[in-house]
Design a protein around this motif. Structure first.
Motif, PDB file in Angstrom:
ATOM      1  N   GLY A 116    -125.409  11.031   2.933  1.00 18.54           N
ATOM      2  CA  GLY A 116    -125.904  12.189   3.562  1.00 18.54           C
ATOM      3  C   GLY A 116    -124.698  13.320   3.936  1.00 18.54           C
ATOM      4  O   GLY A 116    -123.671  13.281   3.269  1.00 18.54           O
ATOM      5  N   PHE A 117    -125.162  14.217   4.907  1.00 17.08           N
ATOM      6  CA  PHE A 117    -124.324  15.284   5.300  1.00 17.08           C
ATOM      7  C   PHE A 117    -124.209  15.249   6.708  1.00 17.08           C
ATOM      8  O   PHE A 117    -125.164  15.035   7.283  1.00 17.08           O
ATOM      9  CB  PHE A 117    -125.112  16.561   4.618  1.00 17.08           C
ATOM     10  CG  PHE A 117    -125.087  16.654   3.290  1.00 17.08           C
ATOM     11  CD1 PHE A 117    -124.033  17.137   2.446  1.00 17.08           C
ATOM     12  CD2 PHE A 117    -126.156  16.170   2.584  1.00 17.08           C
ATOM     13  CE1 PHE A 117    -124.034  17.169   1.246  1.00 17.08           C
ATOM     14  CE2 PHE A 117    -126.221  16.412   0.975  1.00 17.08           C
ATOM     15  CZ  PHE A 117    -125.130  17.043   0.499  1.00 17.08           C
ATOM     16  N   GLN A 118    -123.063  15.471   7.455  1.00 18.50           N
ATOM     17  CA  GLN A 118    -122.885  15.534   8.628  1.00 18.50           C
ATOM     18  C   GLN A 118    -122.191  17.023   8.975  1.00 18.50           C
ATOM     19  O   GLN A 118    -120.973  17.208   8.465  1.00 18.50           O
ATOM     20  CB  GLN A 118    -121.816  14.515   9.144  1.00 18.50           C
ATOM     21  CG  GLN A 118    -122.529  13.276   9.386  1.00 18.50           C
ATOM     22  CD  GLN A 118    -121.748  12.236   9.983  1.00 18.50           C
ATOM     23  OE1 GLN A 118    -120.613  12.044   9.635  1.00 18.50           O
ATOM     24  NE2 GLN A 118    -122.266  11.548  11.051  1.00 18.50           N
ATOM     25  N   PRO A 119    -122.897  17.891   9.665  1.00 19.49           N
ATOM     26  CA  PRO A 119    -122.197  19.047  10.081  1.00 19.49           C
ATOM     27  C   PRO A 119    -121.100  18.961  11.233  1.00 19.49           C
ATOM     28  O   PRO A 119    -121.246  17.981  11.802  1.00 19.49           O
ATOM     29  CB  PRO A 119    -123.245  19.998  10.477  1.00 19.49           C
ATOM     30  CG  PRO A 119    -124.223  19.051  10.927  1.00 19.49           C
ATOM     31  CD  PRO A 119    -124.268  17.765  10.233  1.00 19.49           C
ATOM     32  N   GLY A 120    -120.241  19.680  11.057  1.00 18.03           N
ATOM     33  CA  GLY A 120    -119.081  19.770  12.300  1.00 18.03           C
ATOM     34  C   GLY A 120    -118.294  20.800  12.645  1.00 18.03           C
ATOM     35  O   GLY A 120    -118.657  21.880  12.153  1.00 18.03           O
ATOM     36  N   VAL A 121    -117.803  20.739  13.754  1.00 22.62           N
ATOM     37  CA  VAL A 121    -116.749  21.845  14.249  1.00 22.62           C
ATOM     38  C   VAL A 121    -115.562  21.270  14.489  1.00 22.62           C
ATOM     39  O   VAL A 121    -115.205  20.078  14.944  1.00 22.62           O
ATOM     40  CB  VAL A 121    -117.673  22.603  15.491  1.00 22.62           C
ATOM     41  CG1 VAL A 121    -117.435  21.582  16.677  1.00 22.62           C
ATOM     42  CG2 VAL A 121    -116.642  23.782  15.740  1.00 22.62           C
ATOM     43  N   SER A 122    -114.473  22.197  14.198  1.00 29.02           N
ATOM     44  CA  SER A 122    -113.021  21.940  14.685  1.00 29.02           C
ATOM     45  C   SER A 122    -112.452  23.007  15.473  1.00 29.02           C
ATOM     46  O   SER A 122    -112.761  24.136  15.234  1.00 29.02           O
ATOM     47  CB  SER A 122    -112.227  21.609  13.230  1.00 29.02           C
ATOM     48  OG  SER A 122    -112.097  22.895  12.421  1.00 29.02           O
ATOM     49  N   LEU A 123    -111.722  22.608  16.482  1.00 28.94           N
ATOM     50  CA  LEU A 123    -111.015  23.393  16.969  1.00 28.94           C
ATOM     51  C   LEU A 123    -109.486  22.929  17.004  1.00 28.94           C
ATOM     52  O   LEU A 123    -108.942  22.174  17.363  1.00 28.94           O
ATOM     53  CB  LEU A 123    -111.382  23.207  18.544  1.00 28.94           C
ATOM     54  CG  LEU A 123    -110.698  24.074  19.513  1.00 28.94           C
ATOM     55  CD1 LEU A 123    -111.042  25.520  19.374  1.00 28.94           C
ATOM     56  CD2 LEU A 123    -111.238  23.634  21.024  1.00 28.94           C
ATOM     57  N   ALA A 124    -108.509  23.917  16.368  1.00 27.90           N
ATOM     58  CA  ALA A 124    -107.080  23.616  16.007  1.00 27.90           C
ATOM     59  C   ALA A 124    -106.339  24.186  17.158  1.00 27.90           C
ATOM     60  O   ALA A 124    -106.215  25.262  17.583  1.00 27.90           O
ATOM     61  CB  ALA A 124    -106.925  24.393  14.741  1.00 27.90           C
ATOM     62  N   VAL A 125    -106.046  23.249  18.125  1.00 23.64           N
ATOM     63  CA  VAL A 125    -105.352  23.519  19.376  1.00 23.64           C
ATOM     64  C   VAL A 125    -103.840  23.787  19.049  1.00 23.64           C
ATOM     65  O   VAL A 125    -103.140  24.403  20.023  1.00 23.64           O
ATOM     66  CB  VAL A 125    -105.595  22.677  20.385  1.00 23.64           C
ATOM     67  CG1 VAL A 125    -106.914  22.499  20.829  1.00 23.64           C
ATOM     68  CG2 VAL A 125    -104.988  21.024  19.842  1.00 23.64           C
ATOM     69  N   SER A 126    -103.218  23.584  17.973  1.00 22.11           N
ATOM     70  CA  SER A 126    -101.855  23.714  17.579  1.00 22.11           C
ATOM     71  C   SER A 126    -101.934  23.637  16.031  1.00 22.11           C
ATOM     72  O   SER A 126    -102.746  23.301  15.602  1.00 22.11           O
ATOM     73  CB  SER A 126    -100.804  22.984  18.418  1.00 22.11           C
ATOM     74  OG  SER A 126    -100.854  21.530  17.764  1.00 22.11           O
ATOM     75  N   GLU A 127    -100.655  23.853  15.651  1.00 19.48           N
ATOM     76  CA  GLU A 127    -100.356  23.550  14.086  1.00 19.48           C
ATOM     77  C   GLU A 127    -100.504  22.396  13.740  1.00 19.48           C
ATOM     78  O   GLU A 127    -101.226  22.224  12.566  1.00 19.48           O
ATOM     79  CB  GLU A 127     -98.968  24.124  13.816  1.00 19.48           C
ATOM     80  CG  GLU A 127     -98.585  24.001  12.185  1.00 19.48           C
ATOM     81  CD  GLU A 127     -97.261  24.443  11.988  1.00 19.48           C
ATOM     82  OE1 GLU A 127     -96.855  23.997  10.889  1.00 19.48           O
ATOM     83  OE2 GLU A 127     -96.649  24.936  12.950  1.00 19.48           O
ATOM     84  N   HIS A 128    -100.556  21.234  14.601  1.00 20.69           N
ATOM     85  CA  HIS A 128    -100.479  19.924  14.018  1.00 20.69           C
ATOM     86  C   HIS A 128    -101.780  19.177  14.723  1.00 20.69           C
ATOM     87  O   HIS A 128    -102.188  18.134  14.156  1.00 20.69           O
ATOM     88  CB  HIS A 128     -99.330  19.061  14.493  1.00 20.69           C
ATOM     89  CG  HIS A 128     -98.195  19.649  13.629  1.00 20.69           C
ATOM     90  ND1 HIS A 128     -97.872  19.513  12.492  1.00 20.69           N
ATOM     91  CD2 HIS A 128     -97.011  20.317  14.059  1.00 20.69           C
ATOM     92  CE1 HIS A 128     -96.780  19.868  11.783  1.00 20.69           C
ATOM     93  NE2 HIS A 128     -96.175  20.723  12.788  1.00 20.69           N
ATOM     94  N   CYS A 129    -102.392  19.665  15.596  1.00 20.52           N
ATOM     95  CA  CYS A 129    -103.334  18.914  16.496  1.00 20.52           C
ATOM     96  C   CYS A 129    -104.566  19.619  16.353  1.00 20.52           C
ATOM     97  O   CYS A 129    -104.942  20.980  16.598  1.00 20.52           O
ATOM     98  CB  CYS A 129    -103.066  18.615  17.973  1.00 20.52           C
ATOM     99  SG  CYS A 129    -101.435  17.868  18.082  1.00 20.52           S
ATOM    100  N   SER A 130    -105.655  18.945  16.068  1.00 19.23           N
ATOM    101  CA  SER A 130    -107.141  19.649  16.188  1.00 19.23           C
ATOM    102  C   SER A 130    -108.059  18.603  16.922  1.00 19.23           C
ATOM    103  O   SER A 130    -107.988  17.563  16.834  1.00 19.23           O
ATOM    104  CB  SER A 130    -107.557  19.766  14.446  1.00 19.23           C
ATOM    105  OG  SER A 130    -106.897  20.558  14.138  1.00 19.23           O
ATOM    106  N   PHE A 131    -109.076  18.972  17.561  1.00 17.43           N
ATOM    107  CA  PHE A 131    -110.329  18.144  17.850  1.00 17.43           C
ATOM    108  C   PHE A 131    -111.629  18.547  17.009  1.00 17.43           C
ATOM    109  O   PHE A 131    -111.402  19.431  16.628  1.00 17.43           O
ATOM    110  CB  PHE A 131    -110.566  18.847  19.398  1.00 17.43           C
ATOM    111  CG  PHE A 131    -109.817  18.100  20.407  1.00 17.43           C
ATOM    112  CD1 PHE A 131    -109.818  17.004  20.971  1.00 17.43           C
ATOM    113  CD2 PHE A 131    -108.770  19.117  20.782  1.00 17.43           C
ATOM    114  CE1 PHE A 131    -108.989  16.383  21.662  1.00 17.43           C
ATOM    115  CE2 PHE A 131    -107.857  18.745  21.824  1.00 17.43           C
ATOM    116  CZ  PHE A 131    -107.761  17.383  22.320  1.00 17.43           C
ATOM    117  N   VAL A 132    -112.115  17.656  16.850  1.00 16.73           N
ATOM    118  CA  VAL A 132    -113.232  17.522  15.799  1.00 16.73           C
ATOM    119  C   VAL A 132    -114.229  17.016  16.474  1.00 16.73           C
ATOM    120  O   VAL A 132    -114.424  15.961  17.062  1.00 16.73           O
ATOM    121  CB  VAL A 132    -112.818  16.874  14.525  1.00 16.73           C
ATOM    122  CG1 VAL A 132    -114.171  17.016  13.439  1.00 16.73           C
ATOM    123  CG2 VAL A 132    -111.525  17.653  13.879  1.00 16.73           C
TER     124      VAL A 132
END
Length: 173
Positions: A116-132
């Protein structure tokens, strides 16, 4: 030829590692769930990434415990990006293998699967780090009898409940 392929794959590609944790207790139904789900992936372009989750999933409900090893490969399409925020959808499938225990007695191998499919959102807090964050699921989830007895039913459809929320962290190389 090999140089051309290497250049094409490395021109805008980026490796990422991370994963998510899950811990949930439903006091009404006396169900405890926990998961440790490391993840590795490869960002091919601004829109496409490919990866897999490999981890452990635990469910305990009134004397019945299920522990599963899970693998869930996916393709990710990022369809919107503005500043540090990205919206995406993961399409993939998953397999889980383990045991269900009933008061100390083990079952045959418990097996789960999904597509199936899972929607999501990402937040790039820096060039190397992201919260998802992943929220919801559209697709099919199935299980054999040993997994069903441990609380993993056959299900299909669209689900946006809080039980399908996963929050994770990625490090981009």
């Amino acid at each position: 030829m090999h140089f051309l392929l290497l250049w094409l794959f490395s021109a805008s590609a980026q490796l990422y590692v991370g994963g998510s944790l899950k811990a949930w207790r439903d006091g009404t139904d006396h169900v405890t769930t926990a998961a440790i789900l490391p993840e590795i992936g490869y960002t091919y372009s601004d829109q496409w990434a490919f990866g897999t989750v490999i981890g452990w999933d635990h469910t305990h409900e009134t004397g019945i415990t299920t522990n599963l090893f899970k693998i869930e490969p996916y393709a990710r399409l990022t369809y919107f990006k503005s500043g540090i925020v990205g919206l995406f959808v993961d399409g993939g499938f998953g397999l889980g293998f383990g045991k269900t225990k009933f008061g100390g007695e083990s079952s045959d191998t418990a097996t789960t699967w999904n597509i199936g499919f899972q929607p999501g959102v990402s937040l790039a807090v820096s060039e190397h780090c992201s919260f998802v964050a992943h929220f919801g699921f559209l697709g099919y989830k199935g299980a054999n009898d040993a997994a069903k007895e441990g609380g993993h039913p056959d299900e299909w459809g669209l689900n946006f409940s809080g039980n399908d929320l996963k929050i994770g962290f990625y490090y981009n190389f």
